[in-house]
Design a protein around this motif. Sequence first.
Motif, PDB file in Angstrom:
ATOM      1  N   GLN B 167       0.854  -1.180   0.000  1.00 43.54           N
ATOM      2  CA  GLN B 167       0.000   0.000   0.000  1.00 43.54           C
ATOM      3  C   GLN B 167       0.895   1.237   0.000  1.00 43.54           C
ATOM      4  N   GLU B 168       0.406   2.350  -0.558  1.00 45.02           N
ATOM      5  CA  GLU B 168       1.258   3.532  -0.686  1.00 45.02           C
ATOM      6  C   GLU B 168       1.769   3.992   0.685  1.00 45.02           C
ATOM      7  N   GLU B 169       2.852   4.731   0.598  1.00 45.33           N
ATOM      8  CA  GLU B 169       3.454   5.257   1.821  1.00 45.33           C
ATOM      9  C   GLU B 169       2.509   6.272   2.450  1.00 45.33           C
ATOM     10  N   ASN B 170       2.140   5.962   3.655  1.00 47.08           N
ATOM     11  CA  ASN B 170       1.288   6.894   4.377  1.00 47.08           C
ATOM     12  C   ASN B 170       1.273   6.410   5.811  1.00 47.08           C
ATOM     13  N   LYS B 171       1.625   7.283   6.699  1.00 45.36           N
ATOM     14  CA  LYS B 171       1.832   6.829   8.062  1.00 45.36           C
ATOM     15  C   LYS B 171       0.546   6.259   8.677  1.00 45.36           C
ATOM     16  N   ASP B 172      -0.578   6.789   8.198  1.00 43.89           N
ATOM     17  CA  ASP B 172      -1.840   6.347   8.784  1.00 43.89           C
ATOM     18  C   ASP B 172      -2.186   4.916   8.419  1.00 43.89           C
ATOM     19  N   GLN B 173      -1.470   4.363   7.455  1.00 46.75           N
ATOM     20  CA  GLN B 173      -1.889   3.050   6.994  1.00 46.75           C
ATOM     21  C   GLN B 173      -1.021   1.929   7.513  1.00 46.75           C
ATOM     22  N   LEU B 174      -0.381   2.173   8.657  1.00 48.24           N
ATOM     23  CA  LEU B 174       0.305   1.085   9.344  1.00 48.24           C
ATOM     24  C   LEU B 174      -0.689   0.451  10.300  1.00 48.24           C
ATOM     25  N   TYR B 175      -0.669  -0.872  10.346  1.00 49.84           N
ATOM     26  CA  TYR B 175      -1.625  -1.549  11.216  1.00 49.84           C
ATOM     27  C   TYR B 175      -0.922  -2.525  12.142  1.00 49.84           C
ATOM     28  N   PHE B 176      -1.511  -2.758  13.278  1.00 46.20           N
ATOM     29  CA  PHE B 176      -0.961  -3.771  14.173  1.00 46.20           C
ATOM     30  C   PHE B 176      -2.079  -4.507  14.892  1.00 46.20           C
ATOM     31  N   ASP B 177      -1.687  -5.292  15.861  1.00 44.92           N
ATOM     32  CA  ASP B 177      -2.534  -6.292  16.498  1.00 44.92           C
ATOM     33  C   ASP B 177      -3.965  -5.840  16.772  1.00 44.92           C
ATOM     34  N   GLY B 178      -4.902  -6.593  16.234  1.00 41.27           N
ATOM     35  CA  GLY B 178      -6.294  -6.224  16.412  1.00 41.27           C
ATOM     36  C   GLY B 178      -6.824  -6.480  17.812  1.00 41.27           C
ATOM     37  N   SER B 179      -6.182  -7.396  18.541  1.00 43.06           N
ATOM     38  CA  SER B 179      -6.770  -7.768  19.826  1.00 43.06           C
ATOM     39  C   SER B 179      -6.570  -6.689  20.870  1.00 43.06           C
ATOM     40  N   ILE B 180      -5.778  -5.662  20.546  1.00 45.32           N
ATOM     41  CA  ILE B 180      -5.551  -4.622  21.531  1.00 45.32           C
ATOM     42  C   ILE B 180      -6.765  -3.715  21.653  1.00 45.32           C
ATOM     43  N   ASP B 181      -7.349  -3.398  20.520  1.00 45.59           N
ATOM     44  CA  ASP B 181      -8.505  -2.509  20.558  1.00 45.59           C
ATOM     45  C   ASP B 181      -9.809  -3.273  20.644  1.00 45.59           C
ATOM     46  N   GLN B 182      -9.867  -4.377  19.969  1.00 49.22           N
ATOM     47  CA  GLN B 182     -11.169  -5.009  19.790  1.00 49.22           C
ATOM     48  C   GLN B 182     -10.949  -6.470  19.448  1.00 49.22           C
ATOM     49  N   ASP B 183     -11.188  -7.324  20.418  1.00 50.86           N
ATOM     50  CA  ASP B 183     -10.873  -8.723  20.211  1.00 50.86           C
ATOM     51  C   ASP B 183     -11.992  -9.443  19.467  1.00 50.86           C
ATOM     52  N   ILE B 184     -13.207  -9.143  19.878  1.00 49.72           N
ATOM     53  CA  ILE B 184     -14.360  -9.807  19.270  1.00 49.72           C
ATOM     54  C   ILE B 184     -15.254  -8.732  18.660  1.00 49.72           C
ATOM     55  N   PRO B 185     -15.180  -8.547  17.349  1.00 41.15           N
ATOM     56  CA  PRO B 185     -15.791  -7.376  16.712  1.00 41.15           C
ATOM     57  C   PRO B 185     -17.292  -7.539  16.493  1.00 41.15           C
ATOM     58  N   THR B 186     -18.039  -7.642  17.586  1.00 46.01           N
ATOM     59  CA  THR B 186     -19.471  -7.899  17.447  1.00 46.01           C
ATOM     60  C   THR B 186     -20.180  -6.762  16.709  1.00 46.01           C
ATOM     61  N   ALA B 187     -19.804  -5.527  17.060  1.00 47.77           N
ATOM     62  CA  ALA B 187     -20.508  -4.388  16.470  1.00 47.77           C
ATOM     63  C   ALA B 187     -20.299  -4.351  14.959  1.00 47.77           C
ATOM     64  N   GLY B 188     -19.048  -4.548  14.537  1.00 46.55           N
ATOM     65  CA  GLY B 188     -18.738  -4.496  13.112  1.00 46.55           C
ATOM     66  C   GLY B 188     -19.471  -5.577  12.331  1.00 46.55           C
ATOM     67  N   LEU B 189     -19.505  -6.778  12.889  1.00 45.64           N
ATOM     68  CA  LEU B 189     -20.164  -7.889  12.190  1.00 45.64           C
ATOM     69  C   LEU B 189     -21.668  -7.669  12.122  1.00 45.64           C
ATOM     70  N   ALA B 190     -22.213  -7.132  13.207  1.00 50.48           N
ATOM     71  CA  ALA B 190     -23.654  -6.887  13.213  1.00 50.48           C
ATOM     72  C   ALA B 190     -24.005  -5.854  12.159  1.00 50.48           C
ATOM     73  N   GLU B 191     -23.156  -4.856  12.046  1.00 49.67           N
ATOM     74  CA  GLU B 191     -23.444  -3.771  11.116  1.00 49.67           C
ATOM     75  C   GLU B 191     -23.322  -4.232   9.670  1.00 49.67           C
ATOM     76  N   MET B 192     -22.251  -4.988   9.379  1.00 46.27           N
ATOM     77  CA  MET B 192     -21.975  -5.320   7.983  1.00 46.27           C
ATOM     78  C   MET B 192     -22.775  -6.515   7.489  1.00 46.27           C
ATOM     79  N   PHE B 193     -22.912  -7.546   8.318  1.00 50.07           N
ATOM     80  CA  PHE B 193     -23.487  -8.792   7.821  1.00 50.07           C
ATOM     81  C   PHE B 193     -24.746  -9.208   8.567  1.00 50.07           C
TER      82      PHE B 193
END
Lengths: 82, 436
Positions: B167-193
């Motif tokens: 992905q293009e160079e952009n500091k905002d697009q670095l990602y790391f461990d998802g379990s730190i913020d949100q381990d079980i993404p119930t809200a996201g799954l409910a919203e999308m699917f």
Amino acid sequence: MEQVLRRARAAYGRTGLCLSGGAAMGTYHFGIVKGLFDQGILPHILSGTSAGAVVGAFVGTRTDEEIERDLTPETLELRLKR
Amino acid sequence: MRGSEEREERSNDNGSPISLQKRTYSSSLRSSPSLRSSRILQSILTTLARRFAPRPLLARSFGKGWIDLLTNLYMQGTLFENEYWMQQIAWFAGGDMTFAEAYKKTGRILCITLSAVTKKAPPVLLNYVTAPNVTIGSAVCASAAVPGFVKAMRLRIKDENGKVHMQEENKDQLYFDGSIDQDIPTAGLAEMFNCQFFLAAQANPHIVPFLYNSKGDVGRPSRWSVGSREDSWRGGYLLAALELYLKYDMKAKFNFLGDLEAAVGFTGTLMTQNNWGTTTGGRAENQTTMVPQVAFQDYFKLISDPKLNDLYRYMRGGQIAAYEKTAFMKTHYSIAHTLNECLAKLTKDPSNVPAEAIHNRAVIRRKRSIGRPLPTPTILGSPQAAFTFSGVGGYKKIEENGEMDNGDNEVEAKYATPSLVKRTPSENNLMKGQRK
């Protein structure tokens, strides 16, 4: 009637499987997925985090036949060690 | 002569403390001195490890020796390298398959949670809708990038020609461990699917010990001291009260530290995000949590390659955790599948039939031919309904062009009156029967 059923179905919603993280303990997820798969209740919507993402990716990129073939301790051991 | 030279050098050294300081503050600090010191460090570590380390410590961890890992930690600030992980993960993630390809191939919807590096950015949920051309391997790696172990990383994208690039160079697009913020993404799954029910599998070493369920759980009834009831207090009332008190107290303190931002590094949200501290042990109304019975030795093997006998143990533990919920989940699915079947019968247009009803039959037929015993269809009477048992979750009505539910379903879900969700008397009996 159909309308009612459709609404009821939408309200009932779908089921998602959420696999958490957990470093090497995430290996338990393989067992969990195998248990669900053998019983035929593996949800179609998977979400994974960290170690769970590895298992999620494993399941999400394989068809049922491939899961049956690959989800054995022997195969996994070959792939997990280096 | 020599003596005078030495003296000269010494006087030079003593005479120029300022220049030395300057050197240390300059950028040259990072290059040569650290290299040299790392070499020294490595040699010291090697000798130390040879002489004093007990055998298990020398064991290779995730394919690397401890010395390599520590050197890497010193040089780059992390234990492992991204590239190495990408190679390791390739087999699991189907090479450089993207989310869209995986969905097309298997029909399963895979979501992976990530945290963005920039502060205040919400956690991200990658799937075939939000990130169709991101390779799954890179997403998995980013999701496993625990600070200190693997660096936060950039996602990889596959373009139309099948070439994979960063992905293009952009500091905002670095990602790391998802379990730190949100381990079980119930809200996201409910919203999308439109996920209304969640089957969670919890194996986080810092959470598993606290999912105690002092009143029993699905598939794990508590018959402590009272033989007939299934929800007596495990360990007796007083001990259960003590356990709950300590747990709530700890949780309150973690919340306090987290809100004050006084917790060390990323640990602030680790202990506060899940609802593990409740009587039901992380079981919200629309969620059931599978917790494998972990062994004490697992905590010493957190960052090492599992051996074959460990793997057998892991598989067994996981399968048992899954079997505990089997009856519960089958009952849950049976309602969904009955609705699907009815819909399929009512709908005249064959293209409008829920795909999963057809899929189920295929699965069952295949399993029959293999010879695996089917779950006995005791709950619903008619043999046709029994077919719907084996299951595939959720309402899968997806057209070939990759669209998810057509919009009206989502809207209907929103406006559906509660009375519609109410179960018929027969279904109610069914649920009661299952609980018994």
